[in-house]
Enzyme design. Structure first.
Site, PDB file in Angstrom:
ATOM      1  N   CYS A   1       0.895  -1.060  -0.061  1.00 37.83           N
ATOM      2  CA  CYS A   1       0.015   0.157   0.122  1.00 37.83           C
ATOM      3  C   CYS A   1       0.786   1.290   0.123  1.00 37.83           C
ATOM      4  O   CYS A   1       2.162   1.130   0.112  1.00 37.83           O
ATOM      5  CB  CYS A   1      -0.838  -0.101   1.433  1.00 37.83           C
ATOM      6  SG  CYS A   1      -1.720  -1.351   1.242  1.00 37.83           S
TER       7      CYS A   1
ATOM      8  N   GLY B   1      -1.556   0.987  -4.813  1.00 37.00           N
ATOM      9  CA  GLY B   1      -2.748   0.305  -4.648  1.00 37.00           C
ATOM     10  C   GLY B   1      -3.848   0.990  -4.969  1.00 37.00           C
ATOM     11  O   GLY B   1      -3.962   2.101  -4.820  1.00 37.00           O
TER      12      GLY B   1
ATOM     13  N   ASN C   1       1.719   0.361   5.614  1.00 37.34           N
ATOM     14  CA  ASN C   1       2.205  -0.353   4.345  1.00 37.34           C
ATOM     15  C   ASN C   1       2.855  -1.239   4.735  1.00 37.34           C
ATOM     16  O   ASN C   1       3.923  -1.306   5.572  1.00 37.34           O
ATOM     17  CB  ASN C   1       2.858   0.719   3.476  1.00 37.34           C
ATOM     18  CG  ASN C   1       3.792   0.124   2.467  1.00 37.34           C
ATOM     19  OD1 ASN C   1       4.846   0.475   1.991  1.00 37.34           O
ATOM     20  ND2 ASN C   1       3.180  -1.098   1.719  1.00 37.34           N
ATOM     21  N   GLY C   2       2.688  -2.591   4.351  1.00 31.77           N
ATOM     22  CA  GLY C   2       3.699  -3.817   4.605  1.00 31.77           C
ATOM     23  C   GLY C   2       2.995  -4.892   5.072  1.00 31.77           C
ATOM     24  O   GLY C   2       1.596  -4.977   5.123  1.00 31.77           O
TER      25      GLY C   2
ATOM     26  N   TYR D   1      11.055  -2.503  -9.313  1.00 34.34           N
ATOM     27  CA  TYR D   1       9.534  -2.094  -9.857  1.00 34.34           C
ATOM     28  C   TYR D   1       8.622  -1.222  -8.913  1.00 34.34           C
ATOM     29  O   TYR D   1       7.872  -0.651  -9.841  1.00 34.34           O
ATOM     30  CB  TYR D   1       8.865  -3.754  -9.798  1.00 34.34           C
ATOM     31  CG  TYR D   1       7.651  -3.664 -10.085  1.00 34.34           C
ATOM     32  CD1 TYR D   1       7.089  -3.550 -11.373  1.00 34.34           C
ATOM     33  CD2 TYR D   1       6.812  -3.644  -9.102  1.00 34.34           C
ATOM     34  CE1 TYR D   1       5.763  -3.526 -11.884  1.00 34.34           C
ATOM     35  CE2 TYR D   1       5.257  -3.771  -9.529  1.00 34.34           C
ATOM     36  CZ  TYR D   1       4.661  -3.618 -10.717  1.00 34.34           C
ATOM     37  OH  TYR D   1       3.363  -3.647 -11.140  1.00 34.34           O
TER      38      TYR D   1
END
Ligand code: AMP
Length: 493
Positions: A23, A49, A124-125, A264
């Protein structure tokens, strides 16, 4: 014993094992248009996201929250909604989940009332021990509202016996493991936390008197905030009364950022370790060119993921760079659709061969990574169908052989092509004339880290090496580590 394992597996499956998120988070302190600035920041982080988005604000008295399915632009580009989000403090979240439950309840930021006041959390994670913590919390009477690992953090904060919110947070992060970047909003502060290895990214910016926290620097650029620095690994930044305080509760250790942010995930214009992701990717492409032994007429990127690497590759060799594939920008990322069937369809919808540039040409096709091989398989065929003479595939990262447990969506080992097939077998599967991956040392060289030098900071590179900085003790996937931890958990029961 067998029965124990069965029961545990069943229990854990109810907790939604596959909820893995990559995210984007954002937070801002003391800003007049906090909700609008947060919406802009989230818009810049949209690539992290697309499933849902949310904003929580605080106006000195009350918290306000809006959460929606879909894109930021479709939901928060709306004055009425932004005006409802009152206050000068805000945090926001873009959600990505794979096969996890796609319900409004799982969209962040989460909010909880604690005995030290309300707290909003955006994460996030992925926590590698959240199922175990969750099980313990449930046994102790906690009631979970969502299936997200982030709620575990909220529950741990709420449950802490410490008096001050910041101490409750420290208590909580000592219990969680994995890759995480957290942005939190309390009644008088904005707080950022990065995991002890710095696996997930978090940066600090400044906009006049306001502090900004964001997953990537592109979210600072969009609102004209100045990039100050990254939150360090294991650091908590506490922003109160326009002052930033740094708290380092963990013993110092070297940072190990996730290599996939470089390869990426981050937007090309975001800064990672003093260079843009674009520069890093061009360097990966140039390194791939140094390791290249194939001659070709043109270098073609898989758009947009292979663009920077293909440019670096072509420039290094002085070869012609051609847009041999045209991308339809109105289709989301290939991985977003969860089922294999739709994923294959997605690739066809997304790209088309640009006949004029590729007919009768020997082509080197470059992408940033190969995961299941779905993209390459389709594209190679597409290029041959459009008249290419030869298609050689080069991948600007090493073979992905191990899944991720820290918040990047990778399939299980079973589905990872390079974990199960030799180079020749993969080449045959994707239908290319030849196939080459970047070497691991080459990757480190290109990114500016040196794998062989012990004194150098390392990357979190388990995708290629299987070297996991944090043991993924929760996961019931198909690798040995998880099987062992399942057995030990089961026998402890
Ligand atoms: P595949 O088609 O399964 O081999 O996946 C490779 C393609 O997916 C490449 O074009 C990558 O840019 C992209 N990709 C790699 N990792 C991810 C990820 N975690 N989420 C979404 N897309 C990804």
């Amino acid at each position: 014993m067998k029965k124990n394992i069965k029961i545990l597996k069943k229990k854990l499956s109810n907790f939604n094992l596959k909820l893995k998120e990559e995210c984007g988070v954002f937070g801002i302190s003391n800003a007049k248009d906090a909700s609008a600035l947060t919406a802009l920041g989230l818009h810049a982080l949209q690539h992290r996201g697309q499933e849902g988005c949310g904003i929580v604000t605080f106006d000195g008295e009350k918290y306000y929250s809006e959460k929606r399915f879909g894109l930021v632009g479709d939901n928060f580009n709306n004055e009425k909604i932004l005006n409802k989000l009152k206050g000068n403090f805000a945090i926001g979240h873009n959600r990505y989940s794979t096969t996890g439950e796609n319900t409004l309840r799982n969209i962040q930021p989460f909010f909880a009332d604690t005995n030290a006041g309300g707290i909003g959390v955006a994460h996030n994670g992925n926590l590698t021990n959240s199922l175990h913590l969750r099980k313990k919390l449930v046994e102790e009477g906690a009631i979970f509202y969502t299936t997200s690992d982030t709620e575990t953090i909220v529950q741990l904060v709420a449950k802490s016996k410490r008096l001050k919110t910041i101490d409750k947070i420290v208590d909580a992060i000592f219990q969680i493991q994995g890759g995480y970047a957290l942005v939190m909003l309390t009644q008088n502060s904005l707080i950022g936390v990065r995991d002890p290895f710095g696996i997930r990214p978090l940066v600090i910016g400044k906009l006049k008197d306001s502090y900004v926290l964001a997953s990537e620097t592109c979210a600072l650029d969009i609102i004209g905030a100045k990039f100050i620095r990254e939150v360090e690994n294991g650091e908590i930044v506490l922003i109160e009364n326009d002052e930033l305080q740094s708290i380092k509760p963990f013993p110092p250790r070297k940072i190990r950022p996730c290599v996939f942010e470089y390869i990426y995930f981050s937007r090309p214009d975001s800064i990672l370790n003093n260079k843009t992701a674009y520069e890093h990717r061009k360097n990966l492409g140039a390194q791939l060119a140094k390791e290249n032994d194939t001659d070709a007429d043109i270098i073609v990127p898989v758009p947009d993921s292979g663009n920077a690497a293909a440019l670096g590759f072509a420039q290094h060799l002085g070869k012609k760079f051609e847009l041999g594939l045209v991308r339809n920008h109105y289709v989301g990322r290939t991985f977003i659709e969860p089922s294999q069937k739709i994923r294959s369809l997605g690739v066809k919808l997304k790209l088309n061969a640009n006949q004029s540039t590729i007919k009768n040409k020997k082509i080197i096709l470059i992408d940033d990574s190969l995961v299941r091989g779905t993209t390459s398989h389709k594209i190679v065929k597409m290029l041959y169908d459009a008249g290419a003479k030869e298609v050689h595939v080069k991948i600007a990262c090493p073979e992905i052989k191990f899944p991720d447990f820290y918040g990047v969506d990778t399939p299980t080992k079973k589905e990872l092509l390079a974990a199960n097939k030799s180079n020749d077998e993969i080449c045959k599967y994707i239908g290319a004339k030849s196939l080459k991956f970047l070497s691991i040392n080459g990757m480190y060289k290109a990114i500016g880290f040196d794998k062989r030098n012990e004194n150098y900071p390392q990357l979190t590179d388990h995708y290629f090496t299987g070297d996991y900085p944090v043991k993924p003790i929760d996961d019931l996937g198909d690798n040995k580590i998880t099987q062992l931890s399942l057995l030990s958990t089961a026998s402890n029961n």
